[in-house]
Design a protein around this motif. Structure first.
Motif, PDB file in Angstrom:
ATOM      1  N   VAL A  74       0.332 -17.489  18.385  1.00 42.22           N
ATOM      2  CA  VAL A  74      -0.721 -18.073  17.562  1.00 42.22           C
ATOM      3  C   VAL A  74      -1.025 -17.039  16.498  1.00 42.22           C
ATOM      4  O   VAL A  74      -1.319 -15.879  16.811  1.00 42.22           O
ATOM      5  N   ASN A  75      -0.900 -17.407  15.242  1.00 38.24           N
ATOM      6  CA  ASN A  75      -1.167 -16.420  14.212  1.00 38.24           C
ATOM      7  C   ASN A  75      -1.872 -17.033  13.022  1.00 38.24           C
ATOM      8  O   ASN A  75      -1.704 -18.200  12.707  1.00 38.24           O
ATOM      9  N   ILE A  76      -2.674 -16.205  12.370  1.00 32.54           N
ATOM     10  CA  ILE A  76      -3.428 -16.660  11.201  1.00 32.54           C
ATOM     11  C   ILE A  76      -3.320 -15.602  10.112  1.00 32.54           C
ATOM     12  O   ILE A  76      -3.251 -14.399  10.398  1.00 32.54           O
ATOM     13  N   GLU A  77      -3.240 -16.078   8.881  1.00 28.75           N
ATOM     14  CA  GLU A  77      -3.082 -15.150   7.758  1.00 28.75           C
ATOM     15  C   GLU A  77      -3.995 -15.619   6.629  1.00 28.75           C
ATOM     16  O   GLU A  77      -3.997 -16.791   6.281  1.00 28.75           O
ATOM     17  N   VAL A  78      -4.767 -14.698   6.092  1.00 29.63           N
ATOM     18  CA  VAL A  78      -5.643 -15.032   4.965  1.00 29.63           C
ATOM     19  C   VAL A  78      -5.285 -14.105   3.811  1.00 29.63           C
ATOM     20  O   VAL A  78      -5.259 -12.883   3.974  1.00 29.63           O
ATOM     21  N   ALA A  79      -4.981 -14.689   2.645  1.00 27.80           N
ATOM     22  CA  ALA A  79      -4.596 -13.866   1.496  1.00 27.80           C
ATOM     23  C   ALA A  79      -5.520 -14.177   0.330  1.00 27.80           C
ATOM     24  O   ALA A  79      -5.823 -15.338   0.046  1.00 27.80           O
ATOM     25  N   ARG A  80      -6.004 -13.146  -0.317  1.00 27.13           N
ATOM     26  CA  ARG A  80      -6.935 -13.350  -1.428  1.00 27.13           C
ATOM     27  C   ARG A  80      -6.693 -12.328  -2.528  1.00 27.13           C
ATOM     28  O   ARG A  80      -6.517 -11.149  -2.253  1.00 27.13           O
ATOM     29  N   LYS A  81      -6.735 -12.828  -3.750  1.00 28.66           N
ATOM     30  CA  LYS A  81      -6.669 -11.927  -4.894  1.00 28.66           C
ATOM     31  C   LYS A  81      -8.091 -11.760  -5.397  1.00 28.66           C
ATOM     32  O   LYS A  81      -8.741 -12.734  -5.760  1.00 28.66           O
ATOM     33  N   PHE A  82      -8.574 -10.525  -5.368  1.00 21.54           N
ATOM     34  CA  PHE A  82      -9.967 -10.299  -5.753  1.00 21.54           C
ATOM     35  C   PHE A  82     -10.129 -10.166  -7.258  1.00 21.54           C
ATOM     36  O   PHE A  82     -11.055 -10.677  -7.851  1.00 21.54           O
ATOM     37  N   ASN A  83      -9.202  -9.424  -7.863  1.00 21.62           N
ATOM     38  CA  ASN A  83      -9.211  -9.302  -9.326  1.00 21.62           C
ATOM     39  C   ASN A  83      -7.818  -8.913  -9.778  1.00 21.62           C
ATOM     40  O   ASN A  83      -6.902  -8.844  -8.960  1.00 21.62           O
ATOM     41  N   LYS A  84      -7.647  -8.665 -11.055  1.00 21.90           N
ATOM     42  CA  LYS A  84      -6.309  -8.382 -11.592  1.00 21.90           C
ATOM     43  C   LYS A  84      -5.659  -7.197 -10.898  1.00 21.90           C
ATOM     44  O   LYS A  84      -4.445  -7.054 -10.901  1.00 21.90           O
ATOM     45  N   ALA A  85      -6.481  -6.320 -10.336  1.00 21.05           N
ATOM     46  CA  ALA A  85      -5.936  -5.074  -9.806  1.00 21.05           C
ATOM     47  C   ALA A  85      -5.856  -5.018  -8.287  1.00 21.05           C
ATOM     48  O   ALA A  85      -5.335  -4.059  -7.739  1.00 21.05           O
ATOM     49  N   PHE A  86      -6.345  -6.045  -7.572  1.00 21.78           N
ATOM     50  CA  PHE A  86      -6.384  -5.902  -6.119  1.00 21.78           C
ATOM     51  C   PHE A  86      -6.162  -7.207  -5.355  1.00 21.78           C
ATOM     52  O   PHE A  86      -6.849  -8.199  -5.584  1.00 21.78           O
ATOM     53  N   LYS A  87      -5.175  -7.178  -4.443  1.00 20.85           N
ATOM     54  CA  LYS A  87      -4.904  -8.302  -3.543  1.00 20.85           C
ATOM     55  C   LYS A  87      -4.994  -7.808  -2.114  1.00 20.85           C
ATOM     56  O   LYS A  87      -4.560  -6.694  -1.814  1.00 20.85           O
ATOM     57  N   LEU A  88      -5.493  -8.665  -1.218  1.00 24.11           N
ATOM     58  CA  LEU A  88      -5.633  -8.270   0.177  1.00 24.11           C
ATOM     59  C   LEU A  88      -5.134  -9.396   1.084  1.00 24.11           C
ATOM     60  O   LEU A  88      -5.356 -10.569   0.804  1.00 24.11           O
ATOM     61  N   LYS A  89      -4.465  -9.011   2.167  1.00 22.21           N
ATOM     62  CA  LYS A  89      -3.975  -9.992   3.123  1.00 22.21           C
ATOM     63  C   LYS A  89      -4.325  -9.521   4.527  1.00 22.21           C
ATOM     64  O   LYS A  89      -4.046  -8.390   4.898  1.00 22.21           O
ATOM     65  N   LEU A  90      -4.966 -10.404   5.318  1.00 24.41           N
ATOM     66  CA  LEU A  90      -5.338 -10.066   6.685  1.00 24.41           C
ATOM     67  C   LEU A  90      -4.597 -10.992   7.636  1.00 24.41           C
ATOM     68  O   LEU A  90      -4.521 -12.197   7.391  1.00 24.41           O
ATOM     69  N   SER A  91      -4.067 -10.436   8.729  1.00 24.85           N
ATOM     70  CA  SER A  91      -3.355 -11.271   9.691  1.00 24.85           C
ATOM     71  C   SER A  91      -3.732 -10.895  11.104  1.00 24.85           C
ATOM     72  O   SER A  91      -4.039  -9.733  11.393  1.00 24.85           O
ATOM     73  N   TYR A  92      -3.690 -11.898  11.957  1.00 22.23           N
ATOM     74  CA  TYR A  92      -3.838 -11.661  13.383  1.00 22.23           C
ATOM     75  C   TYR A  92      -2.731 -12.443  14.086  1.00 22.23           C
ATOM     76  O   TYR A  92      -2.472 -13.609  13.762  1.00 22.23           O
TER      77      TYR A  92
END
Lengths: 568, 171
Positions: free
Chosen positions: A414-432
């Protein structure tokens, strides 16, 4: 091999003279292109991680493809070099250091395509027939023979082949003969051309011949046939797909020479629209290992392809410690995959939108009732060398239903992934990721199922137009096997030519304190157009490397690694 | 003798390759699949004399997705300025093929997407691994190719597309 050498020489000479024999514009329309791929390692002994001294000190795998084409004609060769094979690749590749295991010539005109020599082929999803090359696995089950593909009308596609499969530097014993037909109704019937309903059906027939070995105690079938049927329906965002395959009794080393037919079913339903997608799939297979040599083991001489119905993880720890490998002799599984993009500009979605992906898979073995032989023994997985005798009433081995699962858990994910681009300079991805992994069945390790929780944080910081830093932090918690791991990576890129990365894996939770080891690696990559050169040094963790549910073991190593790929 | 043969053959080969490169290389004709499973011949890839990007990717390839998602953010502008078309070739096999369309739709890509399930087109284009990107000029010649992706590479690609659209050579 002399034959191959002669063929290669003839190929090159012919290519040369063809190029000059054209009347108008000597080289008009002739195209020569290819690629090159080299992977080399220089080994050091490292007793802490279990990397033994390698007598040759180094290993090189290299592949050079060359294709020459003009209009309807195409011919190609692949030169492979193992000087000697890189550690973890089958030693049988080392039987010859350099050779040409792949060469072909083909011709195509008005819906007809003929290929002589080596080729790869796939019918439907591959449930009954697929030959392919997965270089990273050392897998190549290419056919050597003859293939015809013909489309007599628009929407009707016929294929046929006959050949033997590649077996390292040799060819497999069994001859494969196969036919496939597919009908695309929307192409075939002009009235349906613009219909929103899109329907296609197809079917295959595959037969292999392998002579009865002299002096065999069992009466083995020399011809083994299989067939399959498939259908795919699409309506706007909906897609439904099903394929069923069956093969006749095929006693082989892997199924303990039982005389039971094999079968497999794969079905999938998909719906998607802009910003949302869902896929549900199911697969059940029983005794469906189909190889062109009944004695073959490992990843050798497979005629069919049974992919794992699980997510193909990309983060290091999940991908290489506990990846699922298909159990061709019997498994039943389900998978769901959902993705959703929260609109950009919305409160939750942020300025650039946020993507959420949810995936789960469930695989158990099939419920079986074993049939005893005259002595009361059965062909369970625990009795490695068990074989039924000719007259045994239990020659079919067991009874089962394709739709009855046993209690034996092979895999849960079971896995979940959340990806978000906050601004032109920063993207973040969290997974479990949660895994329940049957390490006894899949990796032959005596241990209860491994239950793991893995958390991953990945970030991408764009420093300027050309400079960026990508980083990953992974944490795996488990009570079983090797215990807990952490993983860290920093990758600095200077576009378009340079990438420098440093990573470390640390088995900090190993119950055996002596095995709480760090595995650091550093790498520099240089890219120039279609050429890529990378040089790295570090410790390689022992693990299992899989592509599509087919796996090979990677031994521990302390090595300098050089990799070059180039296309021209 | 053996060495001599090798030397001779290599010389012939290299001179032939060098000579043959003069004529522009075209997209080979291979059967791939549309997302609805119908067939498509790659020789049909065209864009009315405007540039085309062909990008090989897979659902399991993180750098591929980073590249195509980054381009997707400004792709409207790319199209407005240059008329470029992007053809994304997924090399996903039967394992992940059904996940290609949901992924493409979720991300909202405005690319022409095809599936090359057994790597026939990948081999014909001499792709070793993904991501691998090709640039095709208005006459259908392959004029540039690039392997792997690092953030920022899309800038170089965009400049090359702009040059091609303006009718300049990119050598």
């Amino acid at each position: 091999m002399n034959l191959l050498r002669t063929a290669t020489t003839l190929f090159i000479v012919a290519a040369y003279f063809t190029s000059f024999s054209q009347e108008s514009g000597a080289l008009e329309g002739i195209q020569i292109h290819g690629n090159f791929d080299l992977y080399a390692q220089q080994y050091n002994e490292d007793s802490i991680i279990g990397a033994n001294a390698v007598p040759e000190k180094s290993g090189i795998n290299a592949f050079t493809n060359l294709i020459i084409s003009k209009g309807k004609f195409s011919a190609g060769i692949r030169v492979e070099s193992y000087l000697p094979p890189v550690q973890g690749f089958d030693n049988r590749y080392g039987n010859q250091s350099v050779g040409v295991p792949f060469r072909y010539a083909s011709f195509s005109q008005e819906g007809l395509e003929i290929t002589a020599g080596n080729f790869y082929e796939q019918y439907g999803s591959g449930l009954l027939l697929r030959s392919y090359e997965a270089r990273g696995l050392g897998l190549d089950n290419a056919f050597d023979g003859l293939r015809v593909r013909y489309s007599p009308y628009k929407g009707l596609y016929l294929k046929g082949l006959v050949g033997n499969q590649r077996y390292y530097w040799d060819k497999g014993d069994g001859t494969v003969r196969a036919l496939d037909g597919e009908v695309q109704f929307n192409e075939l019937i002009s009235k349906l051309e613009t219909s929103k309903f899109r329907l296609s059906i197809g079917g295959s027939f595959v037969s292999k011949y392998q002579a009865q070995p002299t002096g065999a105690s069992l009466e083995l079938p020399e011809n083994v046939a299989g067939w399959s049927g498939r259908a795919q329906l699409n309506y706007e965002g909906i897609s439904l797909l099903a394929e069923y395959a069956r093969k006749m009794n095929d006693p082989n080393k892997s199924n303990h020479y039982i005389y039971r037919p094999g079968q497999g079913l794969f079905a999938s339903a998909t719906y998607s629209q802009k910003g949302f997608g869902i896929n549900l799939s199911a697969k059940t297979i029983d005794n469906m290992e189909f190889r062109s040599d009944r004695e073959a083991g490992f990843n050798d001489l497979f005629i069919n392809y049974l992919p794992a119905l699980t997510r193909q993880h990309t983060y290091n720890l999940a991908a290489t410690l506990y990846p699922y490998a298909t159990q061709p002799n019997g498994e039943i599984g389900f998978q769901s995959d959902i993705s959703y993009k929260i609109k950009k500009g919305s409160k939750v979605g942020g300025k650039y939108g946020t993507t959420i992906m949810l995936n789960a898979s469930w695989i158990n073995s099939l419920k079986r009732s074993y049939i005893s032989d005259a002595n009361g023994d059965t062909a369970t997985a625990l009795l490695e060398d068990f074989v039924y005798l000719n007259e045994d009433p239990g020659r079919e081995g067991y009874t089962t239903s394709l739709f009855k699962a046993s209690n034996e858990v092979l895999y849960r994910d079971v896995n979940i992934e959340v990806a978000r681009k906050f601004n032109k300079a920063f993207k973040l991805k969290l997974s479990y990721i949660y895994l329940d992994y049957n390490i006894f069945v899949i990796q032959n390790k005596v241990s209860p199922n491994v239950i793991t929780h893995i958390a991953v944080v990945e970030g991408l910081n764009k420093l300027s137009k050309k400079h960026s830093i990508r980083w990953e932090f992974q944490h795996m918690l488990t009570e079983q096997d090797q215990g807990d791991w952490i993983f860290g990576l920093v990758e600095y890129a200077y576009s378009p030519h340079w990438i420098v990365s440093v990573l470390n894996q640390y088995n900090y939770g190993n119950k055996n304190k002596d095995l709480r080891v760090n595995y650091p690696t550093a790498q520099v990559v240089y890219v120039y157009n279609a050429n890529r050169i990378s040089l790295g040094y570090g410790r390689q963790r022992a693990g299992i490397f899989c592509i599509g549910g087919v796996c090979r073991n990677v031994p521990a190593a302390n090595a300098v690694t050089l990799a070059i790929t180039s296309s021209f | 003798m053996k060495r001599l043969t090798t030397l001779l053959l290599s010389t012939i080969l290299i001179s032939t390759i060098a000579a043959a490169q003069d004529s522009g290389r075209k997209i080979p004709d291979v059967a791939v699949k549309n997302l609805d499973n119908s067939s498509f011949q790659t020789s049909q890839i065209s864009n009315d004399g405007k540039p085309i990007i062909i990008s090989f990717w897979a659902t399991w390839c993180s750098p591929c997705k980073r590249e195509l998602n980054t381009i997707a953010e400004d792709f409207d502008d790319w199209v407005d300025e240059t008329g470029v078309k992007l053809v994304a070739i997924s090399i996903d096999d039967a394992r992940n093929q059904a996940k290609v369309k949901p992924y493409v739709d979720t991300q909202g890509w405005e690319y022409d997407v095809y599936i090359d399930p057994n790597g026939d087109f990948k081999r014909a284009m001499n792709v070793n691994n993904v991501p691998h990107t090709f640039l095709i000029d208005g006459e259908g010649n392959i004029v540039w190719q690039h392997n792997s992706y690092a953030p920022g590479d899309e800038e170089e690609l965009r400049e090359l597309v702009e040059k091609l659209a303006a009718g300049e050579s990119i050598d």
